[in-house]
Design a protein around this motif. Sequence first.
Motif, mmCIF file in Angstrom:
data_model
loop_
_atom_site.group_PDB
_atom_site.id
_atom_site.type_symbol
_atom_site.label_atom_id
_atom_site.label_comp_id
_atom_site.label_asym_id
_atom_site.label_seq_id
_atom_site.Cartn_x
_atom_site.Cartn_y
_atom_site.Cartn_z
ATOM 1 N N GLU A 387 0.819 -1.207 0.000
ATOM 2 C CA GLU A 387 0.000 0.000 0.000
ATOM 3 C C GLU A 387 0.859 1.265 0.000
ATOM 4 O O GLU A 387 0.531 2.268 -0.635
ATOM 5 C CB GLU A 387 -0.937 0.007 1.216
ATOM 6 N N VAL A 388 1.983 1.215 0.735
ATOM 7 C CA VAL A 388 2.880 2.370 0.799
ATOM 8 C C VAL A 388 3.385 2.715 -0.593
ATOM 9 O O VAL A 388 3.377 3.872 -1.024
ATOM 10 C CB VAL A 388 4.069 2.080 1.749
ATOM 11 N N VAL A 389 3.818 1.699 -1.324
ATOM 12 C CA VAL A 389 4.380 1.904 -2.656
ATOM 13 C C VAL A 389 3.306 2.385 -3.629
ATOM 14 O O VAL A 389 3.566 3.209 -4.509
ATOM 15 C CB VAL A 389 5.016 0.596 -3.170
ATOM 16 N N THR A 390 2.093 1.885 -3.466
ATOM 17 C CA THR A 390 1.009 2.263 -4.370
ATOM 18 C C THR A 390 0.763 3.763 -4.341
ATOM 19 O O THR A 390 0.587 4.407 -5.388
ATOM 20 C CB THR A 390 -0.285 1.525 -3.995
ATOM 21 N N PHE A 391 0.747 4.346 -3.153
ATOM 22 C CA PHE A 391 0.510 5.787 -3.049
ATOM 23 C C PHE A 391 1.684 6.577 -3.615
ATOM 24 O O PHE A 391 1.495 7.676 -4.150
ATOM 25 C CB PHE A 391 0.243 6.176 -1.593
ATOM 26 N N PHE A 392 2.882 6.026 -3.521
ATOM 27 C CA PHE A 392 4.028 6.698 -4.149
ATOM 28 C C PHE A 392 3.883 6.697 -5.662
ATOM 29 O O PHE A 392 4.081 7.729 -6.317
ATOM 30 C CB PHE A 392 5.332 6.004 -3.746
ATOM 31 N N VAL A 393 3.535 5.543 -6.233
ATOM 32 C CA VAL A 393 3.360 5.446 -7.683
ATOM 33 C C VAL A 393 2.251 6.383 -8.161
ATOM 34 O O VAL A 393 2.380 7.069 -9.176
ATOM 35 C CB VAL A 393 3.060 3.991 -8.102
ATOM 36 N N ALA A 394 1.149 6.422 -7.399
ATOM 37 C CA ALA A 394 0.033 7.303 -7.760
ATOM 38 C C ALA A 394 0.475 8.766 -7.764
ATOM 39 O O ALA A 394 0.177 9.522 -8.692
ATOM 40 C CB ALA A 394 -1.125 7.094 -6.791
ATOM 41 N N SER A 395 1.190 9.176 -6.719
ATOM 42 C CA SER A 395 1.668 10.562 -6.629
ATOM 43 C C SER A 395 2.639 10.879 -7.752
ATOM 44 O O SER A 395 2.576 11.967 -8.357
ATOM 45 C CB SER A 395 2.354 10.795 -5.279
ATOM 46 N N LEU A 396 3.535 9.941 -8.043
ATOM 47 C CA LEU A 396 4.541 10.168 -9.079
ATOM 48 C C LEU A 396 3.885 10.389 -10.438
ATOM 49 O O LEU A 396 4.256 11.306 -11.179
ATOM 50 C CB LEU A 396 5.496 8.973 -9.136
ATOM 51 N N TYR A 397 2.899 9.552 -10.772
ATOM 52 C CA TYR A 397 2.196 9.722 -12.048
ATOM 53 C C TYR A 397 1.553 11.100 -12.129
ATOM 54 O O TYR A 397 1.648 11.791 -13.149
ATOM 55 C CB TYR A 397 1.128 8.635 -12.201
ATOM 56 N N LEU A 398 0.900 11.521 -11.061
ATOM 57 C CA LEU A 398 0.196 12.799 -11.064
ATOM 58 C C LEU A 398 1.167 13.968 -11.150
ATOM 59 O O LEU A 398 0.899 14.963 -11.840
ATOM 60 C CB LEU A 398 -0.670 12.919 -9.807
ATOM 61 N N PHE A 399 2.298 13.876 -10.487
ATOM 62 C CA PHE A 399 3.295 14.948 -10.556
ATOM 63 C C PHE A 399 3.928 15.028 -11.946
ATOM 64 O O PHE A 399 4.163 16.127 -12.467
ATOM 65 C CB PHE A 399 4.383 14.751 -9.490
ATOM 66 N N VAL A 400 4.229 13.875 -12.530
ATOM 67 C CA VAL A 400 4.791 13.873 -13.887
ATOM 68 C C VAL A 400 3.804 14.499 -14.866
ATOM 69 O O VAL A 400 4.179 15.302 -15.734
ATOM 70 C CB VAL A 400 5.143 12.428 -14.316
ATOM 71 N N SER A 401 2.539 14.151 -14.735
ATOM 72 C CA SER A 401 1.510 14.739 -15.600
ATOM 73 C C SER A 401 1.447 16.254 -15.418
ATOM 74 O O SER A 401 1.300 17.004 -16.391
ATOM 75 C CB SER A 401 0.140 14.128 -15.288
ATOM 76 N N SER A 402 1.586 16.713 -14.183
ATOM 77 C CA SER A 402 1.520 18.148 -13.898
ATOM 78 C C SER A 402 2.744 18.892 -14.403
ATOM 79 O O SER A 402 2.687 20.107 -14.596
ATOM 80 C CB SER A 402 1.367 18.379 -12.386
ATOM 81 N N PHE A 403 3.835 18.181 -14.624
ATOM 82 C CA PHE A 403 5.019 18.836 -15.187
ATOM 83 C C PHE A 403 4.836 19.101 -16.678
ATOM 84 O O PHE A 403 5.193 20.167 -17.180
ATOM 85 C CB PHE A 403 6.264 17.976 -14.961
ATOM 86 N N PHE A 404 4.274 18.151 -17.378
ATOM 87 C CA PHE A 404 4.161 18.269 -18.828
ATOM 88 C C PHE A 404 2.850 18.899 -19.296
ATOM 89 O O PHE A 404 2.707 19.202 -20.478
ATOM 90 C CB PHE A 404 4.320 16.892 -19.479
ATOM 91 N N TYR A 405 1.891 19.081 -18.369
ATOM 92 C CA TYR A 405 0.596 19.619 -18.790
ATOM 93 C C TYR A 405 -0.035 20.374 -17.628
ATOM 94 O O TYR A 405 0.177 20.042 -16.459
ATOM 95 C CB TYR A 405 -0.330 18.474 -19.231
ATOM 96 N N SER A 406 -0.804 21.404 -17.954
ATOM 97 C CA SER A 406 -1.540 22.159 -16.928
ATOM 98 C C SER A 406 -2.802 21.376 -16.575
ATOM 99 O O SER A 406 -3.866 21.572 -17.168
ATOM 100 C CB SER A 406 -1.888 23.558 -17.444
ATOM 101 N N THR A 407 -2.677 20.488 -15.609
ATOM 102 C CA THR A 407 -3.726 19.526 -15.310
ATOM 103 C C THR A 407 -4.907 20.117 -14.540
ATOM 104 O O THR A 407 -5.927 19.457 -14.387
ATOM 105 C CB THR A 407 -3.152 18.361 -14.488
ATOM 106 N N GLY A 408 -4.773 21.334 -14.030
ATOM 107 C CA GLY A 408 -5.849 21.893 -13.234
ATOM 108 C C GLY A 408 -5.736 21.482 -11.782
ATOM 109 O O GLY A 408 -4.746 20.875 -11.353
ATOM 110 N N ASN A 409 -6.781 21.776 -10.994
ATOM 111 C CA ASN A 409 -6.653 21.601 -9.543
ATOM 112 C C ASN A 409 -6.837 20.162 -9.066
ATOM 113 O O ASN A 409 -6.209 19.753 -8.097
ATOM 114 C CB ASN A 409 -7.632 22.527 -8.810
ATOM 115 N N VAL A 410 -7.650 19.354 -9.734
ATOM 116 C CA VAL A 410 -7.975 18.024 -9.198
ATOM 117 C C VAL A 410 -6.750 17.122 -9.130
ATOM 118 O O VAL A 410 -6.397 16.593 -8.065
ATOM 119 C CB VAL A 410 -9.078 17.345 -10.038
ATOM 120 N N MET A 411 -6.074 16.933 -10.251
ATOM 121 C CA MET A 411 -4.942 16.007 -10.282
ATOM 122 C C MET A 411 -3.786 16.509 -9.422
ATOM 123 O O MET A 411 -3.078 15.716 -8.792
ATOM 124 C CB MET A 411 -4.493 15.775 -11.727
#
Length: 697
Positions: A387-411
């Motif tokens: 479970e610990v690793v899952t939340f890290f992977v989830a956060s990493l995906y969302l941060f990477v997306s926010s670097f390359f695109y203006s994802t808005g407030n939700v992500m």
Amino acid sequence: MLSNILDRISFWSLFLVIVLLPVFFLPFTQIPIETSKGLLLVVGLVVSIIFWIAARFSDGKISLPKSWLLLSGFGILLVFLLSAFFSSALEVSLFGIMLDVGTFYFMLGAFLLMLVSSIVLKDIKNAKTVFWGVILSSFVLFIFQALRLFLPDLLSLGVLGGKTDTILGSWNTFGLFAGFSTIISLFIMEFFSIPKITKWLLGILIILSIILSAAVNFPLVWEILGIFALIIFVYKVSFSFGGGQEEGAKRHFPIFSFAVVFMSLLFLISGQFIGGILPNSLGLSNIEVRPSLAATMSVTQEALMKNPVLGIGPNNFGKIWAMYKPQVINTTQFWDTSFNSGSGLLPTFASTTGSLGILAWLAFFVLFIITGVKSLFSSIKNNISWEVVTFFVASLYLFVSSFFYSTGNVMFLLAFAFTGIFIGLSSSSRSNGQATISFLDDPRKSFFSILILVVLMIVTAAAGFKYIERLASVSYFGNTLSATTIPIAENSIGKAITLSQNDLYFRTYAQVYLTKINSIVAKGASSLSDADKADLQASFDQAVNGAQSAVAYDKTNYLNYNSLGVVYNTVGLLGVKDAYTKAVEAYKTASTLNPLNPGIKLAIARVYFADGKTKEAIDSAKEALTLKPDYIEALITISQIEKSDGNTSSAISYAEQALSLAPDNKDLIDYVNSLKNGTSITPPSTAPTTNNTKAKQ
């Protein structure tokens, strides 16, 4: 025990914030979807924090995770605060219009969400509940959006428009969120021991996510999805065949992640040949214009040279773009587009908060990656909770997306929430990972601790009330834009400004009274009564007051000076003394703040022309042409000025240049013919510009 009850209320409030963020909105209102989600964030956090503080009064203990990552997040917040205080427009950087993405208060909300998540969701049971809640809300979001593709009008709910409007954010953001759901579902299926029915449900979610990703057909989605699926594939192989599983355990080839990698590669390589099949079949059209990463870095470099330490201030990317945008943009149809964000959220934040902001983000992500990678390899070696690793992977995906695109407030908010959960679970799994303070056993410690907690409770409640007060102004502003009569618009914008003052409202206020002026003048000078004349003067005063208030609110926004120039130019046409001079002054200030905008130069030329200053008018119009050689309106304006001076041959020459840029424009053809025939017709006020440049610049 009372503290347990209060803690449960705090948990469920936080649970609702995180789980409902993707799907929450206020139907049949004038409130934008992102503003609705801001309401959920603020109210949910306020309730969660207040009840958590109340629980501490009961048990007398405060436990906080020991985490350098959490401290680095506070460092980012501190830089945003300092940058906002040194900004030329404090209110814009602190709050914006309505908790704008990138303001200090938005980052405060994101940090508090991370902090509270790390405290309240440090228990593995609570974390799992939130996680499965997010999966469920993803199901709801995807099913609703899939139905909207076929029933867009029925499911508009008073706030959505076409098929590509979503309750999450932009259409491309929706595609990135679909990729996020795919990755998280893959991770669970590959590494968790879950019931068969759960695997079937996750398989359905993956299929639905892939289909919707194909409907969006945003290349960035396939790139990030393919890379993350590949990492999961390699990680699973390493875990299964590299000693990560117990001896004798059955080993499975990660077929699901391999299939996603292959599919992502197929969509990337094929381009529109395969990628365009589903969008074309469903009749989906999505044109989104945003600066490229190269253009964002270009203006950021210029901005850092001017304000190297703390930058121009949060929420001010539009000003950086106006001042430093590449001149090549003027060769496109987006030359007058004002971008409020760059290629991605994180580059936008870096461009506005200076070198300290960049260093703060770097420190945060270095610590985030180091902590996360340690958890990944520790999972293989020591078989710790996945479970610990899952939340890290989830956060990493969302941060990477926010670097390359203006994802808005939700992500972006979900990225911080999952990071907080990751911090809480990691800290609670260590023997000395929590810092605990007991204050009821010491009278002095008890007094100061309770005092601080009470102050925090009051500040939290006050902040929530202030947000709701501002939220009420949004509804009135929406009523202004949709008003069918001038009195309704006057009343609505007045109430909006009473509740919340910002330059957008002030500019709209000025525009309402300009519309009223035009409606009075349309009656004809001879038919105006004394009451009409008094109303005309009052409307003029209100329009000027609105534009001047916008300038006073933010002196660094060219749009405010542009609005003031429009007001003075309009009343100048009515014969108001010195109005043209003031209009030119306002437009020149706007041009200083947006030096490569040919439209402002042309506006100055038209004011000079109306004031009878033909030489100055021609000079300004030619400056506009220098910035944009294919500017048809500037060519027509010069032709009109030359004609008024009796220079017919020169007037024809400029008109023919304009016609060469738009040879099929009937109005231009008629205008050129009228010049050649010596007749007089009104020249076309607008004409299309031609360019073949891609939308993404």
